[in-house]
Scaffold this motif. Structure first.
Motif, PDB file in Angstrom:
ATOM      1  N   ARG A  61       0.858  -1.196   0.000  1.00 45.92           N
ATOM      2  CA  ARG A  61       0.000   0.000   0.000  1.00 45.92           C
ATOM      3  C   ARG A  61       0.883   1.230   0.000  1.00 45.92           C
ATOM      4  O   ARG A  61       1.949   1.228   0.608  1.00 45.92           O
ATOM      5  N   VAL A 114      -0.525   8.473  -0.344  1.00 40.25           N
ATOM      6  CA  VAL A 114      -0.113   9.687  -1.071  1.00 40.25           C
ATOM      7  C   VAL A 114      -1.067  10.820  -0.736  1.00 40.25           C
ATOM      8  O   VAL A 114      -2.162  10.591  -0.219  1.00 40.25           O
ATOM      9  N   ASN A 137      -2.143  12.939  -3.063  1.00 40.00           N
ATOM     10  CA  ASN A 137      -3.037  13.112  -4.201  1.00 40.00           C
ATOM     11  C   ASN A 137      -2.835  11.966  -5.182  1.00 40.00           C
ATOM     12  O   ASN A 137      -1.791  11.860  -5.827  1.00 40.00           O
ATOM     13  N   ARG A 138      -3.852  11.108  -5.288  1.00 39.74           N
ATOM     14  CA  ARG A 138      -3.739   9.913  -6.130  1.00 39.74           C
ATOM     15  C   ARG A 138      -3.547  10.267  -7.602  1.00 39.74           C
ATOM     16  O   ARG A 138      -2.980   9.494  -8.371  1.00 39.74           O
ATOM     17  N   GLU A 139      -4.050  11.443  -7.975  1.00 40.97           N
ATOM     18  CA  GLU A 139      -4.069  11.793  -9.399  1.00 40.97           C
ATOM     19  C   GLU A 139      -2.761  12.421  -9.874  1.00 40.97           C
ATOM     20  O   GLU A 139      -2.570  12.620 -11.071  1.00 40.97           O
ATOM     21  N   LYS A 140      -1.907  12.745  -8.934  1.00 38.64           N
ATOM     22  CA  LYS A 140      -0.672  13.450  -9.295  1.00 38.64           C
ATOM     23  C   LYS A 140       0.179  12.632 -10.270  1.00 38.64           C
ATOM     24  O   LYS A 140       0.293  11.414 -10.145  1.00 38.64           O
ATOM     25  N   ARG A 199       3.502  11.127 -11.630  1.00 38.17           N
ATOM     26  CA  ARG A 199       4.718  10.731 -10.910  1.00 38.17           C
ATOM     27  C   ARG A 199       5.849  10.398 -11.879  1.00 38.17           C
ATOM     28  O   ARG A 199       5.614  10.084 -13.039  1.00 38.17           O
ATOM     29  N   GLN A 206      -1.576   1.979  -9.884  1.00 46.41           N
ATOM     30  CA  GLN A 206      -2.497   2.939  -9.261  1.00 46.41           C
ATOM     31  C   GLN A 206      -3.293   2.325  -8.116  1.00 46.41           C
ATOM     32  O   GLN A 206      -3.688   3.011  -7.173  1.00 46.41           O
ATOM     33  N   ASP A 207      -3.539   1.008  -8.187  1.00 44.96           N
ATOM     34  CA  ASP A 207      -4.353   0.359  -7.153  1.00 44.96           C
ATOM     35  C   ASP A 207      -3.686   0.366  -5.786  1.00 44.96           C
ATOM     36  O   ASP A 207      -4.347   0.174  -4.768  1.00 44.96           O
ATOM     37  N   LEU A 256      -2.215   2.932  -4.513  1.00 47.74           N
ATOM     38  CA  LEU A 256      -2.271   4.277  -3.930  1.00 47.74           C
ATOM     39  C   LEU A 256      -3.546   4.521  -3.150  1.00 47.74           C
ATOM     40  O   LEU A 256      -4.640   4.147  -3.568  1.00 47.74           O
ATOM     41  N   THR A 257      -3.385   5.187  -2.014  1.00 48.59           N
ATOM     42  CA  THR A 257      -4.554   5.619  -1.258  1.00 48.59           C
ATOM     43  C   THR A 257      -4.249   6.968  -0.621  1.00 48.59           C
ATOM     44  O   THR A 257      -3.090   7.277  -0.346  1.00 48.59           O
ATOM     45  N   GLU A 258      -5.313   7.745  -0.379  1.00 50.96           N
ATOM     46  CA  GLU A 258      -5.121   9.020   0.314  1.00 50.96           C
ATOM     47  C   GLU A 258      -5.498   8.898   1.784  1.00 50.96           C
ATOM     48  O   GLU A 258      -5.417   9.866   2.532  1.00 50.96           O
TER      49      GLU A 258
END
Lengths: 430, 430
Positions: A41, A44, A46-49, A51, A57-58, A60-62
């Protein structure tokens, strides 16, 4: 179990480095630990940033608790920074039996004692090699390499930004302001550089080093801290003439079980091992009764150096998991902490004064020094740009800090003393 | 079990230091390990010998097997030196389940692989931090501090005697002979100094460092070794003029998984961290892909520095015993060893020749160099004391070792080349 899952909290510079090292050096990690180490896991902001590296992507969590409460996550790597909120997260992780590796000196300097106790209580490892002097494995050296020795002195250049600035000032005659601007342009210094130049960053690291080196629970507010904001090119030149360099140095000493820890711009002999530590490099000088003089030199910050320290800690965590000895290797501080008073702190001092250029003035000054039992090793009188004024440079023999402070207080406003330009501790090996 | 018994084999300088540290720091050792550590047996050459410290005579024995077979002895500390006989003793100890701490580089460089395997087979710890660079905890740094990194270069000043001599020659213009005599008078060098000045002592340490740093089983005879006997004051001065210092350096490099390890008097930039390592001090410079440049500095020998390394290893042994994980922490070499050929070893080189001072000679020399693809970075021609002769100093760009050797072979006896005075590898960070 043959796979360990990491919860990576923070995906800035250092987090990216950790990700890269774990992915890139997987074969070596498996060879050394017998386990696969994977990222389970990633927290972050901001998940949309966008990189710089390709990440699933799965992962990533905020939401921090998605990481902290994931039952598959065995180890938390905390590289998000911050103190109060982060303390909560780390406590939550430990309470759920997750091991923690952190690079967070602010957190460890302030809450280290509590966090380490919590880790021990829950049978968890909590390692923080990266929190002091980035890539230099200095905490391991103190805890393991010198475990049978009595460390009496540690001196650290543990803030790269201030060392970069002092190097520029010393070697290229740059002003403080210009050196700071350059450090900011290069990304070494923050827009607000107070934590670096004011010594707080170094004080945090010295607090961690003294806790481990002296086996006492050192508090951050017990570290005396003076910044480098007043260091001038003139001071640097006078120091050079006398065979010294000025460095922002953390000094931790122990005599007869009494301890002093400070951070200040101090003069050291130009032949001292720390004197040639330049630029953003860090170094920690350690003196042990048995081992004598040693020094550990390397990068104090940066994506991969710091990541290397973190992943090396991770290797130890994983080995301990495999051996079933997690949380059992730590030695809590076991010595009583006795801090020195200012009467017990001794050093040489460098004083620079502008005085009236007339007979009797030097006698008056030396008499005052003698009254406070400050004896003089060296005096240099130089002409001053103002007429009828002279510049006086005094290097004292070993004197107590309280005496020097009394002297300075008395000098301030005394007849014939125009200005106290500067004073520095002169740290020698006497 | 709350008491650990040591069998101390050898009671010379280092043995005495180990005894002192264990007795003197007992409280700290108990605090750190939770166990009492006591000396159970001591092997000496002569029980009747007068000693500088007070020892219970009943502990002393002249029979190694009295120590090795004592059922109460848990850990053997081997500080007697020697290779073949000592190998027998250490094997015997491990086969009986006794852990071993040794300071013996000769033993570990030659039989390390076999001994470590035997230790693992019998669930025993075998540690040897003191065998390389005395008081510097460099083995721990390599094994633990950089476990997640890929080390590509190690450079070591790992022989104090030769470094003392080169320091004297460089800083005080002493001749080789005078520096050697001084080192002998001070007890740094043996009557027969060949192992120090010839590079063998350093080669043993480099073999141990490369095994751990590169994860390959390095054999001592794979370390190319050239001594410092031919280093002259002239070479040192020419080096200084060019901004270099000459040090007897162990160089271990890894490129594309191919390895080279050598010990030789080499030139390094005077700004290199190793350049200011003077006197009997040791230092190991480590370059890792992630961490970058680091250096570990400290005393390379001496009673208490070496004893400190041994007792710190002992603390780890005792902790492991308590945790029940003895012999389980070691990582055996897991990489395939591919040694570079001389065609694959690249460095700059410094050549000093005496040539006929006439036109066309330089052209002839540069042509030969070009024929072997050795290109020139710098040429300095100086007058020579002999009439019609000139001294020629050439610093090459990166060239293969085999090319340089071919060039030197061709130069030897070539018309207009009077003498090849010297040649040195120039180690830069390019």
């Amino acid at each position: 179990m043959n796979k360990v899952k990491i919860g990576l909290m923070g995906m800035g510079t250092v987090g990216t480095g950790v990700y890269r090292l774990i992915e890139g050096h997987q074969d070596d990690l498996v060879k050394q630990t017998g386990m696969e180490i994977g990222i389970g896991r990633i927290l972050v902001q901001n998940r949309e940033k966008k990189r710089t590296i390709d990440i699933d992507q799965d992962l990533l969590t905020e939401d921090p608790y998605t990481v902290l409460q994931d039952p598959d996550v065995d180890v938390i790597v905390e590289v998000m920074g911050g103190v109060d909120q982060t303390r909560e997260y780390v406590l939550a992780a430990l309470e759920q039996g997750k091991h923690v590796v952190t690079a967070n000196k602010d957190l460890m300097a302030v809450h280290g004692g509590e966090l380490l106790e919590t880790a021990a209580k829950h049978g968890c490892d909590l390692f923080y090699e990266a929190s002091v002097a980035g890539g230099i494995p200095i905490l391991r050296a103190l805890v393991e390499g010198f475990s049978s020795d009595r460390i009496t002195k540690m001196m650290g250049i543990v803030n790269g930004t201030s060392n970069y600035m002092l190097t520029k000032m010393s070697q290229e005659d740059e002003s403080y302001e210009s050196a700071l601007k350059e450090a900011q342009d290069l990304g070494y210094a923050e827009a607000n550089p107070i934590s670096d130049v004011g010594g707080l960053d170094a004080a945090r690291k010295m607090s961690i080093l003294s806790t481990l080196g002296f086996h006492v629970g050192m508090n951050l507010d017990e570290v005396e801290c003076k910044g480098m904001e007043d260091v001038t090119l003139n001071d640097i030149k006078y120091a050079q003439d006398l065979g010294y360099v000025i460095k922002l140095i953390g000094i931790a000493k122990q005599d007869d079980e009494r301890i002093e820890v400070s951070v200040e711009p101090a003069m050291i002999k130009d032949s001292h091992p720390l004197a040639s530590v330049n630029g953003v490099f860090n170094a920690v000088y350690v003196y042990g009764e048995a081992v004598g003089e040693t020094m550990f030199y390397g990068p104090g910050a940066g994506e991969l150096p710091t990541a290397n320290a973190i992943v090396s800690d991770l290797v130890t965590v994983v080995k301990n998991m495999k051996l079933g000895v997690s949380g059992r290797g730590m030695v809590a501080p076991y010595r009583e902490k006795k801090l020195k008073t200012d009467d017990e702190i001794f050093a040489k001092y460098f004083l620079r004064l502008v005085v009236d250029d007339q007979s009797g003035v030097l006698a008056q000054i030396t008499k005052r020094l003698a009254a406070y039992e400050v004896s003089i090793e060296q005096v240099i009188q130089k002409p001053h740009e103002l007429e009828h004024k002279a510049e006086l440079i005094i290097v004292t023999h070993q004197s107590s800090k309280s005496s020097i402070h009394k002297v300075l207080k008395e000098f301030d406003g005394l007849e014939h003393i125009d200005t106290i330009k500067s004073y520095y501790r002169v740290e020698t090996n006497e």
